[in-house]
Design a protein around this motif. Sequence first.
Motif, mmCIF file in Angstrom:
data_model
loop_
_atom_site.group_PDB
_atom_site.id
_atom_site.type_symbol
_atom_site.label_atom_id
_atom_site.label_comp_id
_atom_site.label_asym_id
_atom_site.label_seq_id
_atom_site.Cartn_x
_atom_site.Cartn_y
_atom_site.Cartn_z
ATOM 1 N N ASP A 42 -11.416 2.186 -1.202
ATOM 2 C CA ASP A 42 -11.456 3.393 -0.374
ATOM 3 C C ASP A 42 -10.929 3.121 1.028
ATOM 4 N N PHE A 43 -11.217 1.929 1.524
ATOM 5 C CA PHE A 43 -10.795 1.543 2.877
ATOM 6 C C PHE A 43 -10.307 0.102 2.838
ATOM 7 N N LEU A 44 -9.389 -0.213 3.742
ATOM 8 C CA LEU A 44 -8.838 -1.562 3.813
ATOM 9 C C LEU A 44 -8.526 -1.868 5.272
ATOM 10 N N LYS A 84 -6.541 8.576 0.706
ATOM 11 C CA LYS A 84 -6.484 9.997 0.997
ATOM 12 C C LYS A 84 -7.591 10.778 0.295
ATOM 13 N N SER A 85 -7.963 10.331 -0.897
ATOM 14 C CA SER A 85 -9.034 11.023 -1.619
ATOM 15 C C SER A 85 -10.398 10.758 -1.013
ATOM 16 N N SER A 86 -10.495 9.800 -0.065
ATOM 17 C CA SER A 86 -11.780 9.461 0.561
ATOM 18 C C SER A 86 -11.935 10.066 1.944
ATOM 19 N N VAL A 87 -10.895 10.726 2.450
ATOM 20 C CA VAL A 87 -10.956 11.280 3.807
ATOM 21 C C VAL A 87 -12.057 12.326 3.931
ATOM 22 N N SER A 88 -12.270 13.103 2.891
ATOM 23 C CA SER A 88 -13.281 14.166 2.936
ATOM 24 C C SER A 88 -14.685 13.620 3.127
ATOM 25 N N GLU A 89 -14.885 12.321 2.849
ATOM 26 C CA GLU A 89 -16.204 11.713 3.014
ATOM 27 C C GLU A 89 -16.523 11.428 4.478
ATOM 28 N N LEU A 90 -15.518 11.363 5.330
ATOM 29 C CA LEU A 90 -15.719 10.972 6.720
ATOM 30 C C LEU A 90 -16.314 12.098 7.543
ATOM 31 N N ILE A 93 -15.781 1.389 -1.286
ATOM 32 C CA ILE A 93 -15.340 0.009 -1.138
ATOM 33 C C ILE A 93 -14.489 -0.166 0.112
ATOM 34 N N LEU A 94 -14.903 -1.103 0.964
ATOM 35 C CA LEU A 94 -14.088 -1.547 2.090
ATOM 36 C C LEU A 94 -13.600 -2.953 1.781
ATOM 37 N N LEU A 95 -12.306 -3.115 1.609
ATOM 38 C CA LEU A 95 -11.708 -4.433 1.380
ATOM 39 C C LEU A 95 -11.273 -5.009 2.720
ATOM 40 N N ASP A 96 -11.894 -6.107 3.110
ATOM 41 C CA ASP A 96 -11.522 -6.811 4.330
ATOM 42 C C ASP A 96 -10.434 -7.820 3.977
ATOM 43 N N ALA A 97 -9.199 -7.465 4.299
ATOM 44 C CA ALA A 97 -8.054 -8.313 3.947
ATOM 45 C C ALA A 97 -7.603 -9.197 5.101
ATOM 46 N N CYS A 98 -8.431 -9.304 6.150
ATOM 47 C CA CYS A 98 -8.021 -10.050 7.336
ATOM 48 C C CYS A 98 -7.784 -11.530 7.057
ATOM 49 N N ALA A 99 -8.524 -12.096 6.088
ATOM 50 C CA ALA A 99 -8.393 -13.526 5.817
ATOM 51 C C ALA A 99 -7.436 -13.835 4.683
ATOM 52 N N VAL A 106 0.854 -1.186 0.000
ATOM 53 C CA VAL A 106 0.000 0.000 0.000
ATOM 54 C C VAL A 106 0.889 1.234 0.000
ATOM 55 N N SER A 107 0.622 2.160 -0.908
ATOM 56 C CA SER A 107 1.459 3.337 -1.072
ATOM 57 C C SER A 107 1.136 4.409 -0.036
ATOM 58 N N GLU A 108 2.191 4.966 0.581
ATOM 59 C CA GLU A 108 2.003 6.072 1.525
ATOM 60 C C GLU A 108 1.515 7.332 0.823
ATOM 61 N N GLU A 109 1.750 7.431 -0.468
ATOM 62 C CA GLU A 109 1.270 8.589 -1.211
ATOM 63 C C GLU A 109 -0.239 8.560 -1.392
ATOM 64 N N ASP A 110 -0.817 7.369 -1.348
ATOM 65 C CA ASP A 110 -2.246 7.229 -1.627
ATOM 66 C C ASP A 110 -3.086 6.967 -0.385
ATOM 67 N N TYR A 111 -2.470 6.455 0.686
ATOM 68 C CA TYR A 111 -3.253 6.019 1.841
ATOM 69 C C TYR A 111 -2.688 6.553 3.157
ATOM 70 N N TYR A 112 -3.611 6.807 4.091
ATOM 71 C CA TYR A 112 -3.274 6.964 5.495
ATOM 72 C C TYR A 112 -3.448 5.601 6.160
ATOM 73 N N MET A 113 -2.771 5.413 7.296
ATOM 74 C CA MET A 113 -2.951 4.187 8.064
ATOM 75 C C MET A 113 -3.019 4.529 9.540
ATOM 76 N N VAL A 114 -3.999 3.938 10.239
ATOM 77 C CA VAL A 114 -4.102 4.126 11.688
ATOM 78 C C VAL A 114 -4.097 2.756 12.354
ATOM 79 N N PHE A 115 -3.542 2.705 13.550
ATOM 80 C CA PHE A 115 -3.544 1.481 14.339
ATOM 81 C C PHE A 115 -4.818 1.428 15.178
ATOM 82 N N THR A 116 -5.429 0.260 15.233
ATOM 83 C CA THR A 116 -6.578 0.047 16.122
ATOM 84 C C THR A 116 -6.288 -1.164 16.996
ATOM 85 N N ALA A 117 -7.036 -1.288 18.081
ATOM 86 C CA ALA A 117 -6.744 -2.343 19.046
ATOM 87 C C ALA A 117 -6.998 -3.733 18.481
ATOM 88 N N ASN A 118 -8.027 -3.886 17.650
ATOM 89 C CA ASN A 118 -8.382 -5.193 17.094
ATOM 90 C C ASN A 118 -9.304 -4.988 15.900
#
Length: 616
Positions: free
Chosen positions: A324-326, A348-354, A301-307, A183-195
């Motif tokens: 849009d989200f992963l 990053k282009s989807s942040v304005s939707e939040l 689009i939310l891609l659930d890549a957990c599996a 995943v490119s840092e130029e295109d995406y933000y990433m945040v850590f969550t507990a689970n």
Amino acid sequence: MQSNCIREVSRACSNDCCSNLLIGLPETRSSASKVTSSGINPQHEFTTAILASIQPNSNFTNHESLPSSIELFSYLENAYPYYSTTVLADNIRAQEYNHIVVSNHVCLDYIGHGLFSYSQQQGHNFTAEIASSSTSTPPRPSDSPFFDISYKSVNLNSFLLYGGQESEFESSTRKRIMKFMNVSEEDYYMVFTANQSSAFKLLADSYPFQSNKNLLTVYDYENEAVQVMIESSKKKGARPISAVFSWPNLRVNSRKLRKLVVNKRKLSNRGLFAFPLQSRMTGARYSYQWMSLARENGWHILLDACALGPKEMETLGLSLFQPDFLICSFYKVFDENPSGFCCLFIKKSSVSELCKSCTSMGIVSLLPANESFEQLAFNKAENEQETAISQQEIEETPEQIHLKESSVSEIIELDETPHTAQSRNQESDAGRTSGEIECRGLDHADTLGLILISSRTRCLTNWLVNALMSLQHPHSENGLPLIRIYGPKIKLERGPAVAFNVYDWKGEKVDPTLVQKLADRNNISVGCGILTNIWFSEIYEEEKHRMLETRSRKKESKKKDKNSYRISVVTISIGMLTNFDDMYRIWAFVSRFLDADFVEKERWRYTALNQTTVEV
């Protein structure tokens, strides 16, 4: 997302050992079932090899007559020679995860990606013990190596745009994970969550369901994290809807899903399309082009890549598609310390939707373990120093104390200007948090690569499916099978997961939780789950009433719903560290249910040993 291995994947796609598992039109047959230009049918060739890996056309009715592991492994290598080229995974397992060998534990209940190796953890704990002995502070507990987490209560939109300062430790961890996920840092933000649940809820709390009313999910099993997202979205006025899966193969019902995605009544503000590329229970694969179809029709689009397995984010299709989200989860050490965190990626282009006014507790910060450790040591030393000074001042005269304080004050004013004091503090902080973290678990996945991991897990998964289906109850007129597999059977394009149930000689299902308990007492860890959203056509009405043991009471009180049925199952997950012996041992364990008295014998055995009785 820019792929780092498009050339490698393209080369893999030309071989039957690693076809691109994720490419395929939503309403077309899998490309793997077609004959290639060379006249070879990859699916047929692969199925033939897997069937030949156990004695051809053999059925086993007695658990004591199973061939040995060594004998069957030689069959496998002869039938599927490519498996022998994956020996590098066995070497890594032996060198870096020797606790699995020592404990003789078969671990088949993990999904996600391991960050560190067991060998690395042991080295980290040893270093911590040395440090603690030199500073007279207690060693850190071994169940919390490498890092700790602290919770934040912030608005996701504001955090992404104006977020707080990130430590070097956290920054290096984030960059390492984004590189691993391709995943490119130029295109995406990433945040850590507990689970996982925190990640799904954080997105649900921040997504504008007030205007984008729909939440469309594609899951053939009950997912706790997804359910948290659904409940949170409903509070904001969302309308949750789900894809359905056709019995008996549990393929996604393309006609019904297409109707939900392409609803012509409204072409904009559809909502959120939550999509996993495979079922983590049945191993069923879904085409990534469902995401393209949804995007064309106005969905986020939310891609659930957990599996997804390691390196699967580098497949050709996903390298070109940008959701849009992963969401993806990470644990610390395989089979040793499952705690870890989850990551939410936001384009990053989807942040304005939040939403800009919603605050959530889902975001966490990573704190290096040595920082907490060193802070504890610093605090203790400081307290001891203050105590010594206090005891000395009891003995000194007031004049001596005043003269001492004046001298110290003058030294501080001359030697340490505000600028130098700030620099010293920054250097101290940098010393505690600097240094890129070594994620040896991710390094191992990078070393093995997409082709090797995919080929190995595909072979082991299909071998197990074949082995399980070869078990039949003795003296049954129609060859009553011991096992029922749900979802794909022997198939080139399937994920590394198996859902099944055990049936006794009378055709009654053995409770999956009982199977799980007995497996655990044989040092084998498997999971349990619930298959849902199953759609039965009219021709399967009789089988429906025979197969399903429960129905959702909530929906039963309302109008009849064909999707309200649930099936409890035993689940198995197969990863890059799984080996053939693991597959053989779970097969040999399950075969013991061929003995009609197996459960009763286990009950009395554990009672005799004064251990917990297994409840039937």
